[in-house]
Design an enzyme around this catalytic site. Sequence first.
Site, PDB file in Angstrom:
ATOM      1  N   ASN A  90      37.298  -2.063  43.925  1.00  0.00           N
ATOM      2  CA  ASN A  90      37.008  -3.377  43.350  1.00  0.00           C
ATOM      3  C   ASN A  90      37.325  -3.265  41.865  1.00  0.00           C
ATOM      4  OD1 ASN A  90      35.955  -5.739  42.396  1.00  0.00           O
ATOM      5  ND2 ASN A  90      33.938  -5.496  43.350  1.00  0.00           N
ATOM      6  N   ARG A 100      39.197  -5.314  47.080  1.00  0.00           N
ATOM      7  CA  ARG A 100      38.585  -6.632  46.987  1.00  0.00           C
ATOM      8  C   ARG A 100      39.479  -7.479  46.077  1.00  0.00           C
ATOM      9  NH1 ARG A 100      33.934  -8.697  43.128  1.00  0.00           N
ATOM     10  NH2 ARG A 100      33.753 -10.784  43.986  1.00  0.00           N
ATOM     11  N   HIS A 119      32.279 -15.088  47.687  1.00  0.00           N
ATOM     12  CA  HIS A 119      31.311 -14.224  48.393  1.00  0.00           C
ATOM     13  C   HIS A 119      31.571 -14.220  49.903  1.00  0.00           C
ATOM     14  CE1 HIS A 119      28.104 -15.024  45.033  1.00  0.00           C
ATOM     15  NE2 HIS A 119      28.751 -13.894  44.780  1.00  0.00           N
ATOM     16  N   ARG A 149      24.940 -18.626  35.112  1.00  0.00           N
ATOM     17  CA  ARG A 149      25.767 -19.816  35.378  1.00  0.00           C
ATOM     18  C   ARG A 149      24.888 -20.987  35.805  1.00  0.00           C
ATOM     19  NH1 ARG A 149      29.377 -16.917  39.618  1.00  0.00           N
ATOM     20  NH2 ARG A 149      29.907 -15.073  38.422  1.00  0.00           N
ATOM     21  N   GLU A 176      29.290  -5.325  51.461  1.00  0.00           N
ATOM     22  CA  GLU A 176      30.653  -5.833  51.234  1.00  0.00           C
ATOM     23  C   GLU A 176      31.685  -4.707  51.277  1.00  0.00           C
ATOM     24  OE1 GLU A 176      28.870  -8.004  47.853  1.00  0.00           O
ATOM     25  OE2 GLU A 176      30.473  -9.445  48.194  1.00  0.00           O
TER      26      GLU A 176
END
Length: 401
Positions: free
Chosen positions: A10, A89, A178, A239, A383
């Site tokens: 990643n 990823r 996601h 956020r 993940e």
Amino acid sequence: MTASLILVINCGSSSIKCSLFDHEQDHEILSALGERIGSTEATLKWTHDGKKHTVDLGQADHQQALGKVIEAMQSVGIKPQQLLAAGHRVVHGGEAFSASVAITPEVLATIDQLANLAPLHNPANAQGIRALQALFPDLPQVAVFDTAFHQSLPAAAYTYALPYHFYSELGVRRYGFHGTSHRYVSAEAVKRLDLDPDDHRIITAHLGNGCSACAVKNGQSLDTTMGLTPLEGLVMGTRCGDIDPSLHEFLARRLDLSLQDVTAILNKESGLLGISGLSNDMRTLVQAADDGHVQANLALEVFCYRLAKSVAGLAVATGGIDALVFTGGIGENAAGVRERVVTQLHWLGLNLDVTANLSHGRDQMGLVSTTHEPAVMVIPTREEWMIAQDTLTLSQTQWDQ
Ligand code: ADP
């Protein structure tokens, strides 16, 4: 020597996260995190067999950092020839990718082009792919996209009410993110609850620093809270999630800010941090709210109310709820958040088992509700493992012919 190792990568603009899996043993055997890459103070932290190591990288680029990961592997007796494939990823697959793919020159070129939709992420992801190709030109590599699982959204869910040519000409639509996590935890819920793979309705809530929820019906994502970018939807660490789109102009005018300034505020100074004025970290906020910090408590209230409202909204896509699944650092650990959310969804038939919730369902296969139908579950996301699985599957079908 049989090659059985899958390297999962990643790659961010200044970081690189690696996990090494042995598919014959189904667990991570080495993990590494390179940080501050591109500066003069890059470091690599890696863990093998429970032992932690730190390496100073100086002014390393991504390729040099990856080279050090390979050196770390060799120092504990893992040979590069044991690598079977690598999985990356990749944040944005746009409308080009609805599943994981073997990386070819054409795939890499498309990932490059999609940088217009994810300018901070896709270039870094592509850099990781090229860095590994430079080190191992013959190693099969796979791309696993955050957006791919949501390509099954119907047009009614992904279309913004804007002039249509913004979609047809610029690709402005809701993509969702996601996806790998939502795909993993929803499939895991189907297994654990013994639901019919072709007849189930699951809402998943991935709550980490970024947060999103997803409506999964019969294994397919039908709606999700993030949109064109990961800014839309739920309240997150820093956020804002959904806001009135007029806010940009309002703040720009009142505070004499540029569009970029406002965007930075909405991404980096809002959410839990913005409301609480204290922290984006849920652990800090839970403690502060318990100690009577009014804004920390408000941040929790807004976070949980907005999530409950989204879960109820997503149930429109699925036509009901067989299971609500919590995952991510907050979803897996913050019992109080789950309690606040599920309490507000009582009218949908969701009932928390208070004791099971406090122990995160660990002794009940993740079940934290009093009933199975509908169920509330805590399922830790995997993940990296999911990326390794896709990489294994594709490397067996694509390259072994
Ligand atoms: P990322 O999106 O960066 O992968 P994580 O999934 O690790 O993030 O989630 C980070 C969030 O999880 C932080 O807000 C952190 O405070 C929260 N978290 C982690 N452990 C706990 C805990 N025990 N209780 C409450 N929140 C927690």
